[in-house]
Scaffold this motif. Sequence first.
Motif, short mmCIF file in Angstrom:
data_model
loop_
_atom_site.label_atom_id
_atom_site.label_comp_id
_atom_site.label_asym_id
_atom_site.label_seq_id
_atom_site.Cartn_x
_atom_site.Cartn_y
_atom_site.Cartn_z
N GLY A 1 -7.00 -0.06 6.15
CA GLY A 1 -6.44 0.51 4.94
C GLY A 1 -5.15 1.26 5.24
N MET A 2 -4.79 2.18 4.34
CA MET A 2 -3.57 2.99 4.53
C MET A 2 -3.91 4.43 4.19
SD MET A 2 -0.28 3.07 5.34
CE MET A 2 0.16 1.32 5.26
N LYS B 1 -13.25 0.10 8.20
CA LYS B 1 -12.64 1.15 7.39
C LYS B 1 -11.69 1.98 8.26
CE LYS B 1 -16.51 1.46 4.17
NZ LYS B 1 -17.59 2.30 3.59
N CYS B 2 -10.85 1.27 8.99
CA CYS B 2 -9.84 1.91 9.82
C CYS B 2 -8.58 2.05 8.98
CB CYS B 2 -9.62 1.10 11.09
SG CYS B 2 -11.16 0.85 12.04
N PHE B 3 -7.50 2.62 9.54
CA PHE B 3 -6.37 2.92 8.67
C PHE B 3 -5.02 2.89 9.38
CE2 PHE B 3 -8.91 6.67 9.72
CZ PHE B 3 -8.03 7.43 10.47
N SER B 4 -4.01 2.48 8.60
CA SER B 4 -2.63 2.51 9.05
C SER B 4 -2.02 3.88 8.80
CB SER B 4 -1.81 1.44 8.32
OG SER B 4 -2.23 0.14 8.68
N ALA C 1 0.83 -1.20 0.00
CA ALA C 1 0.00 0.00 0.00
C ALA C 1 0.86 1.25 0.00
CB ALA C 1 -0.93 -0.01 1.21
N MET C 2 1.92 1.25 0.81
CA MET C 2 2.79 2.41 0.88
C MET C 2 3.54 2.62 -0.44
SD MET C 2 4.26 2.46 4.81
CE MET C 2 4.57 0.69 4.97
N PRO D 1 2.06 8.88 3.04
CA PRO D 1 1.30 8.25 4.12
C PRO D 1 1.25 9.17 5.33
CG PRO D 1 3.50 7.32 4.02
CD PRO D 1 3.37 8.24 2.83
N LEU D 2 0.21 9.00 6.13
CA LEU D 2 0.03 9.85 7.30
C LEU D 2 0.92 9.41 8.46
CD1 LEU D 2 -2.38 10.88 5.68
CD2 LEU D 2 -3.75 10.79 7.77
#
Length: 219
Positions: free
Chosen positions: A207-208, A168-171, A136-137, A147-148
């Motif tokens: 997700g990312m 729908k959480c995120f890395s 993803a990165m 990326p955050l």
Amino acid sequence: MTQFDAGTEFDRQVRTLIEKGFGELAGLSADAYADLLAPLRATVTDRAAGMEAPTEGRVPFVLVITRELAPIERAVPLLTLGGRKRKPGIIDRHYAEGDLVRFVPAKEVELPDARAYVLFDVDRGEEFCGAIPNDAMATIAGRGRTPLTMEEGIALVTQYPAALAKNKCFSLGGSRCGDRRVPAIWISENAPKLGWCWAGNPHTWLGMASAADRAGSLG
């Protein structure tokens, strides 16, 4: 289509930070905190043309407060989910003592200011749910996006609690500590939780998050 006013949204975000107690974390009065952030208003309004109204998954900009003004261990408990769920955010127990300070911006991430700045065109990255974080990165980098970081993930949930949703959480691949751990924000016991996952392990619900770019004060 609903008119989006970037200046009005900037003012709302400043109020939200003050109401949630971020000014107190910085040891500043509400007025002093607002004055500190005020120079960033021009940064936002200068790029207002073409901004679209926020959705649950994507927002035009977010004010980011770094750990210099809001240490992560004190900022996370200020987070809540959307709606009636008001339990304070928590930090996963798998962060060992002293771990949080080890997670710093990845080598390709440059922050414009040590205290506060603006993050533009923020996407929670649900398209990457089920993807390997490293992959993803790489995709995000190939698109010219970033990326955050931990602080940026906290900023997103602070201003847009609905961005953190079930499955729908995120890395937060913009913060790393030199090993295979990738920070992430997910939901646990009806509260936001700052945790981490391995860079090679996919999760269907994670997700990312990414953004177009960052900018500090124009002054």
